[in-house]
Design an enzyme around this catalytic site. Structure first.
Site, mmCIF file in Angstrom:
data_model
loop_
_atom_site.group_PDB
_atom_site.id
_atom_site.type_symbol
_atom_site.label_atom_id
_atom_site.label_comp_id
_atom_site.label_asym_id
_atom_site.label_seq_id
_atom_site.Cartn_x
_atom_site.Cartn_y
_atom_site.Cartn_z
ATOM 1 N N SER A 7 0.894 -1.076 0.114
ATOM 2 C CA SER A 7 0.009 -0.347 -0.007
ATOM 3 C C SER A 7 0.673 1.355 0.084
ATOM 4 O O SER A 7 1.673 1.435 0.718
ATOM 5 C CB SER A 7 -0.797 0.041 1.237
ATOM 6 O OG SER A 7 -1.460 1.322 1.459
ATOM 7 N N HIS A 32 -1.251 -1.191 -4.304
ATOM 8 C CA HIS A 32 -2.407 -1.036 -3.582
ATOM 9 C C HIS A 32 -2.661 0.446 -3.213
ATOM 10 O O HIS A 32 -1.711 0.991 -2.869
ATOM 11 C CB HIS A 32 -2.458 -1.820 -2.235
ATOM 12 C CG HIS A 32 -4.042 -1.627 -1.601
ATOM 13 N ND1 HIS A 32 -4.961 -2.415 -2.147
ATOM 14 C CD2 HIS A 32 -4.548 -0.959 -0.579
ATOM 15 C CE1 HIS A 32 -6.155 -2.187 -1.343
ATOM 16 N NE2 HIS A 32 -5.690 -1.248 -0.368
ATOM 17 N N ASP A 34 -4.760 3.605 -1.680
ATOM 18 C CA ASP A 34 -5.669 3.805 -0.711
ATOM 19 C C ASP A 34 -6.815 5.187 -0.974
ATOM 20 O O ASP A 34 -5.809 6.318 -0.745
ATOM 21 C CB ASP A 34 -5.449 3.652 0.700
ATOM 22 C CG ASP A 34 -5.006 2.066 1.025
ATOM 23 O OD1 ASP A 34 -6.085 1.529 0.891
ATOM 24 O OD2 ASP A 34 -4.076 1.942 1.331
ATOM 25 N N MET A 36 -9.158 7.710 0.310
ATOM 26 C CA MET A 36 -10.082 8.046 1.627
ATOM 27 C C MET A 36 -10.806 9.518 1.584
ATOM 28 O O MET A 36 -9.913 10.723 1.393
ATOM 29 C CB MET A 36 -9.171 7.977 2.991
ATOM 30 C CG MET A 36 -8.393 6.691 3.053
ATOM 31 S SD MET A 36 -7.371 6.776 4.450
ATOM 32 C CE MET A 36 -6.707 5.097 4.633
ATOM 33 N N HIS A 65 -8.540 1.146 -4.021
ATOM 34 C CA HIS A 65 -9.504 0.762 -2.852
ATOM 35 C C HIS A 65 -10.192 2.211 -2.598
ATOM 36 O O HIS A 65 -9.527 2.724 -1.994
ATOM 37 C CB HIS A 65 -8.490 0.568 -1.831
ATOM 38 C CG HIS A 65 -9.364 -0.062 -0.304
ATOM 39 N ND1 HIS A 65 -8.776 -0.174 0.789
ATOM 40 C CD2 HIS A 65 -10.445 -0.071 -0.326
ATOM 41 C CE1 HIS A 65 -9.718 -0.495 1.581
ATOM 42 N NE2 HIS A 65 -10.891 -0.299 0.993
ATOM 43 N N MET A 67 -12.309 4.157 -0.494
ATOM 44 C CA MET A 67 -12.725 4.427 0.885
ATOM 45 C C MET A 67 -13.578 5.701 0.813
ATOM 46 O O MET A 67 -13.235 6.594 1.537
ATOM 47 C CB MET A 67 -11.979 4.128 2.168
ATOM 48 C CG MET A 67 -11.515 2.901 2.366
ATOM 49 S SD MET A 67 -10.010 2.690 3.473
ATOM 50 C CE MET A 67 -8.549 3.031 1.976
ATOM 51 N N MET A 136 -11.673 -6.569 4.612
ATOM 52 C CA MET A 136 -10.844 -5.740 5.527
ATOM 53 C C MET A 136 -10.445 -6.476 6.996
ATOM 54 O O MET A 136 -11.251 -6.899 7.612
ATOM 55 C CB MET A 136 -11.587 -4.218 6.065
ATOM 56 C CG MET A 136 -11.632 -3.656 4.703
ATOM 57 S SD MET A 136 -10.325 -2.926 4.070
ATOM 58 C CE MET A 136 -9.416 -2.167 5.187
ATOM 59 N N ASP A 175 -6.623 -6.886 3.674
ATOM 60 C CA ASP A 175 -6.079 -5.661 3.883
ATOM 61 C C ASP A 175 -6.021 -5.067 5.411
ATOM 62 O O ASP A 175 -7.091 -5.034 5.889
ATOM 63 C CB ASP A 175 -6.704 -4.444 3.015
ATOM 64 C CG ASP A 175 -6.311 -3.181 2.992
ATOM 65 O OD1 ASP A 175 -5.114 -2.991 3.565
ATOM 66 O OD2 ASP A 175 -6.826 -2.156 2.083
HETATM 67 C C1 DX5 Z 1 -6.513 1.197 5.571
HETATM 68 C C2 DX5 Z 1 -5.890 0.662 4.197
HETATM 69 C C3 DX5 Z 1 -4.971 -0.216 4.101
HETATM 70 C C4 DX5 Z 1 -3.696 0.400 4.767
HETATM 71 C C5 DX5 Z 1 -2.983 -0.877 5.159
HETATM 72 O O1 DX5 Z 1 -7.653 1.672 5.976
HETATM 73 O O2 DX5 Z 1 -7.162 0.211 3.570
HETATM 74 O O3 DX5 Z 1 -4.567 -0.591 2.673
HETATM 75 O O4 DX5 Z 1 -2.775 1.050 3.985
HETATM 76 O O5 DX5 Z 1 -1.826 -0.764 6.109
HETATM 77 P P1 DX5 Z 1 -1.164 -1.630 7.010
HETATM 78 O O6 DX5 Z 1 -0.397 -2.736 6.226
HETATM 79 O O7 DX5 Z 1 -0.169 -0.863 7.646
HETATM 80 O O8 DX5 Z 1 -2.064 -2.209 8.120
HETATM 81 ZN ZN ZN Z 2 -6.354 -0.546 1.398
#
Ligand code: DX5
Ligand code: ZN
Length: 220
Positions: A7, A32, A34, A36, A65, A67, A136, A175
């Protein structure tokens, strides 16, 4: 097949190009990404411009991903930006099936994501449509959280569903909190794709990716 998807949330954003290229050289299978929105999750990251910026820098597939509340508002932007696979949360939209169809109609792979409190039964009717299911293994919103072992029963449930249904053709991704200690149990339960942010970036990238891959393959 085991795929490690670091990620980039744990990357150095002032040196993102360097980190993306280093991940590819270090043997990452996917990136990956993310997204948000500060609404669906209590944190903000970045938008589609960052995906467009990364696209020409790497041959790796971009595993995006979202969110984001009502993700269908942004699907087109992320398609145009060059995503290879776009995942939307089952909890974030009233129109999950439509959102997934929008992604597929554009020729992009579609994935559905479930939070720790959401059961597999909630997404059963979209399973024939999706290319990936993301379970998740932490509450979404932040990197560096602790893995929730109870999520493994959902991974196993999805693996059993896939086994029993000829029309099911999806990979299972985990994840959150995935590291050298937790990855084996995920692989044993049936996961194929492993997101790892903080673990990957806390040491030599190639060594860490190799350690994860080896642990997952041995656990199968
Ligand atoms: C969390 C994200 C993850 C995050 C994982 O909301 O969706 O992808 O980056 O991070 P680690 O591997 O540090 O838990
Ligand atoms: Zn993620």
């Amino acid at each position: 097949m085991t795929q490690i998807a670091p990620s980039i949330l744990s990357a150095d954003f002032m040196n993102l190009q360097r980190d993306v290229q280093n991940l590819e050289a270090a043997g990452a299978d996917l990136l990956h990404i993310d997204i948000m929105d500060g609404m669906f999750v209590p944190n903000m990251s970045f938008g589609a411009q960052v995906v467009s910026g990364i696209r020409p820098l790497t041959q790796l597939g971009l595993d995006v991903h979202l969110m984001v509340e009502q993700p269908e508002r942004y699907i087109e932007q992320f398609i145009t930006a060059g995503s290879d696979l776009i995942m939307i949360h089952a909890e974030a939209t009233e129109h999950l099936y439509r959102g997934l169809q929008m992604i597929k109609d554009a020729g992009v792979k579609a994935g559905v994501v479930i939070n720790p409190g959401t059961p597999v039964s909630y997404i059963e009717s979209v399973l024939p449509l999706v290319d990936q299911v993301l379970v998740m293994t932490v509450n979404p919103g932040f990197g560096g959280q602790k893995f929730i072992p109870a999520m493994l029963t959902k991974v196993a449930e999805l693996a059993a569903y896939r086994e029993a249904h000829a029309d099911a053709d999806f990979t299972i991704e985990v994840d959150g909190g995935v590291n050298d200690q937790t990855i084996a149990a995920c692989a044993k339960a049936g996961a194929d794709v492993f997101v790892a942010g903080s673990y990957t970036f806390a040491g030599d990238l190639a060594t860490r990716i190799e350690t994860l891959k080896k642990a997952a393959n041995e656990a199968r």
